[in-house]
Design a protein around this motif. Structure first.
Motif, PDB file in Angstrom:
ATOM      1  N   ASP A 145       5.097 -12.159   9.152  1.00 57.24           N
ATOM      2  CA  ASP A 145       5.647 -10.834   9.455  1.00 57.24           C
ATOM      3  C   ASP A 145       7.083 -10.896   9.957  1.00 57.24           C
ATOM      4  OD1 ASP A 145       3.602  -9.249   8.603  1.00 57.24           O
ATOM      5  OD2 ASP A 145       2.692  -8.964  10.570  1.00 57.24           O
ATOM      6  N   ALA A 146       7.418 -11.897  10.759  1.00 62.66           N
ATOM      7  CA  ALA A 146       8.781 -11.998  11.294  1.00 62.66           C
ATOM      8  C   ALA A 146       9.786 -12.222  10.168  1.00 62.66           C
ATOM      9  CB  ALA A 146       8.856 -13.119  12.323  1.00 62.66           C
ATOM     10  N   GLU A 147       9.416 -13.057   9.207  1.00 60.70           N
ATOM     11  CA  GLU A 147      10.315 -13.321   8.080  1.00 60.70           C
ATOM     12  C   GLU A 147      10.437 -12.101   7.169  1.00 60.70           C
ATOM     13  OE1 GLU A 147       9.693 -18.078   7.357  1.00 60.70           O
ATOM     14  OE2 GLU A 147       8.000 -16.741   6.947  1.00 60.70           O
ATOM     15  N   VAL A 148       9.330 -11.396   6.957  1.00 64.42           N
ATOM     16  CA  VAL A 148       9.360 -10.172   6.151  1.00 64.42           C
ATOM     17  C   VAL A 148      10.228  -9.125   6.843  1.00 64.42           C
ATOM     18  CG1 VAL A 148       7.956  -8.254   5.267  1.00 64.42           C
ATOM     19  CG2 VAL A 148       7.148 -10.609   5.018  1.00 64.42           C
ATOM     20  N   LEU A 149      10.096  -9.019   8.151  1.00 70.99           N
ATOM     21  CA  LEU A 149      10.903  -8.071   8.920  1.00 70.99           C
ATOM     22  C   LEU A 149      12.388  -8.406   8.816  1.00 70.99           C
ATOM     23  CD1 LEU A 149      10.489  -5.601  10.716  1.00 70.99           C
ATOM     24  CD2 LEU A 149      10.438  -7.121  12.674  1.00 70.99           C
ATOM     25  N   ALA A 150      12.711  -9.688   8.827  1.00 67.75           N
ATOM     26  CA  ALA A 150      14.110 -10.112   8.688  1.00 67.75           C
ATOM     27  C   ALA A 150      14.662  -9.697   7.323  1.00 67.75           C
ATOM     28  CB  ALA A 150      14.230 -11.620   8.878  1.00 67.75           C
ATOM     29  N   ILE A 151      13.845  -9.791   6.283  1.00 66.92           N
ATOM     30  CA  ILE A 151      14.286  -9.380   4.948  1.00 66.92           C
ATOM     31  C   ILE A 151      14.473  -7.869   4.892  1.00 66.92           C
ATOM     32  CG2 ILE A 151      13.566  -9.217   2.525  1.00 66.92           C
ATOM     33  CD1 ILE A 151      12.324 -12.027   2.914  1.00 66.92           C
ATOM     34  N   ILE A 152      13.560  -7.126   5.495  1.00 67.37           N
ATOM     35  CA  ILE A 152      13.696  -5.667   5.516  1.00 67.37           C
ATOM     36  C   ILE A 152      14.965  -5.282   6.268  1.00 67.37           C
ATOM     37  CG2 ILE A 152      12.683  -3.515   6.366  1.00 67.37           C
ATOM     38  CD1 ILE A 152       9.919  -4.800   5.894  1.00 67.37           C
ATOM     39  N   ARG A 153      15.236  -5.960   7.388  1.00 67.15           N
ATOM     40  CA  ARG A 153      16.447  -5.690   8.172  1.00 67.15           C
ATOM     41  C   ARG A 153      17.700  -5.978   7.331  1.00 67.15           C
ATOM     42  NH1 ARG A 153      15.127  -8.751  12.224  1.00 67.15           N
ATOM     43  NH2 ARG A 153      13.937  -7.116  13.226  1.00 67.15           N
ATOM     44  N   SER A 209       0.834  -1.210   0.000  1.00 65.65           N
ATOM     45  CA  SER A 209       0.000   0.000   0.000  1.00 65.65           C
ATOM     46  C   SER A 209       0.866   1.256   0.000  1.00 65.65           C
ATOM     47  CB  SER A 209      -0.966  -0.003   1.186  1.00 65.65           C
ATOM     48  OG  SER A 209      -0.275   0.120   2.398  1.00 65.65           O
ATOM     49  N   ASP A 210       1.997   1.218   0.690  1.00 63.35           N
ATOM     50  CA  ASP A 210       2.916   2.357   0.667  1.00 63.35           C
ATOM     51  C   ASP A 210       3.540   2.529  -0.710  1.00 63.35           C
ATOM     52  OD1 ASP A 210       2.298   2.745   3.301  1.00 63.35           O
ATOM     53  OD2 ASP A 210       4.245   2.101   4.083  1.00 63.35           O
ATOM     54  N   LEU A 211       3.788   1.423  -1.411  1.00 69.94           N
ATOM     55  CA  LEU A 211       4.301   1.500  -2.780  1.00 69.94           C
ATOM     56  C   LEU A 211       3.271   2.166  -3.687  1.00 69.94           C
ATOM     57  CD1 LEU A 211       6.318   0.855  -5.028  1.00 69.94           C
ATOM     58  CD2 LEU A 211       5.299  -1.424  -5.182  1.00 69.94           C
ATOM     59  N   THR A 212       2.021   1.796  -3.545  1.00 68.36           N
ATOM     60  CA  THR A 212       0.965   2.410  -4.337  1.00 68.36           C
ATOM     61  C   THR A 212       0.883   3.907  -4.064  1.00 68.36           C
ATOM     62  OG1 THR A 212      -0.275   0.343  -4.281  1.00 68.36           O
ATOM     63  CG2 THR A 212      -1.504   2.325  -4.876  1.00 68.36           C
ATOM     64  N   MET A 251      12.332  -2.765  -4.663  1.00 68.14           N
ATOM     65  CA  MET A 251      13.464  -3.673  -4.417  1.00 68.14           C
ATOM     66  C   MET A 251      13.179  -4.581  -3.223  1.00 68.14           C
ATOM     67  SD  MET A 251      16.986  -1.606  -5.145  1.00 68.14           S
ATOM     68  CE  MET A 251      16.541   0.001  -4.510  1.00 68.14           C
ATOM     69  N   THR A 252      12.583  -4.026  -2.187  1.00 61.72           N
ATOM     70  CA  THR A 252      12.290  -4.808  -0.986  1.00 61.72           C
ATOM     71  C   THR A 252      11.224  -5.858  -1.265  1.00 61.72           C
ATOM     72  OG1 THR A 252      12.863  -2.882   0.348  1.00 61.72           O
ATOM     73  CG2 THR A 252      11.631  -4.626   1.439  1.00 61.72           C
ATOM     74  N   LEU A 253      10.170  -5.471  -1.974  1.00 65.24           N
ATOM     75  CA  LEU A 253       9.121  -6.432  -2.308  1.00 65.24           C
ATOM     76  C   LEU A 253       9.647  -7.528  -3.240  1.00 65.24           C
ATOM     77  CD1 LEU A 253       6.091  -4.025  -2.622  1.00 65.24           C
ATOM     78  CD2 LEU A 253       6.308  -5.912  -1.003  1.00 65.24           C
ATOM     79  N   THR A 254      10.590  -7.190  -4.102  1.00 63.40           N
ATOM     80  CA  THR A 254      11.218  -8.196  -4.955  1.00 63.40           C
ATOM     81  C   THR A 254      12.019  -9.186  -4.109  1.00 63.40           C
ATOM     82  OG1 THR A 254      11.323  -6.680  -6.821  1.00 63.40           O
ATOM     83  CG2 THR A 254      12.827  -8.557  -6.861  1.00 63.40           C
TER      84      THR A 254
END
Length: 156
Positions: A49-57, A10-13, A29-32
């Motif tokens: 969410d924990a795994e997504v947060l790890a990728i963002i980190r 939603s933030d990308l939109t 890039m992050t969503l990719t």
């Protein structure tokens, strides 16, 4: 779908609508990276969410390392770009621990390791102490800062 991933989309939109190129490129890039992680392995799966947060980190850490490398090479404009992307990603990360909170976690980890070992741990037991400290920090502190705090207590 994880709520954090939905928030990123939603933030990308919103960034596309407002023509904010920095946020748009960073979130894409992050969503990719998230998409790549979801299809990696034997079967595609939805990340929590924990795994997504790890990728963002992980992506934020890449930006910090790149900014440092560019600054060291005298490429200030590229370093500034990487720092700006890191700031965009920082919006999605939990707040970092203060130095006092970090020191408290390190002390508690040393005490916990001492209770397990039956004696005060030394530098050789840093791995055991770091295991407890990392679990307590739960991604709210950079590993280098946490290791420095623990090492300071073990060598003192």
């Amino acid at each position: 779908m994880s709520t954090l991933k939905e928030q990123l989309r939603s933030d990308l939109t919103a960034a596309m609508k407002s023509k904010d190129e920095l946020v748009k490129a960073t979130l894409r890039m992050t969503l990719t990276a998230i998409g790549n992680a979801e299809v990696a392995g034997d079967a595609a799966r939805e990340l929590d969410d924990a795994e997504v947060l790890a990728i963002i980190r992980k992506e934020a850490k890449k930006r910090a390392e790149s900014a440092e490398a560019f600054a060291g090479a005298g490429r200030d404009e590229l370093a500034a770009q990487e720092r700006a992307e890191g700031e965009v990603l920082a919006r999605y990360l939990p707040a970092q621990l203060s130095d006092e909170e970090l020191a408290g976690i390190a002390r508690a980890a040393v005490e916990q390791a001492a209770a397990e070992l039956g004696e005060r741990p030394g530098p050789r037991q840093m791995g055991q102490v770091m295991k407890h400290a990392s679990a307590a920090a739960a991604g709210r502190a950079d590993g280098k800062r946490l290791a420095a705090a623990v090492k300071g207590l073990l060598t003192a």
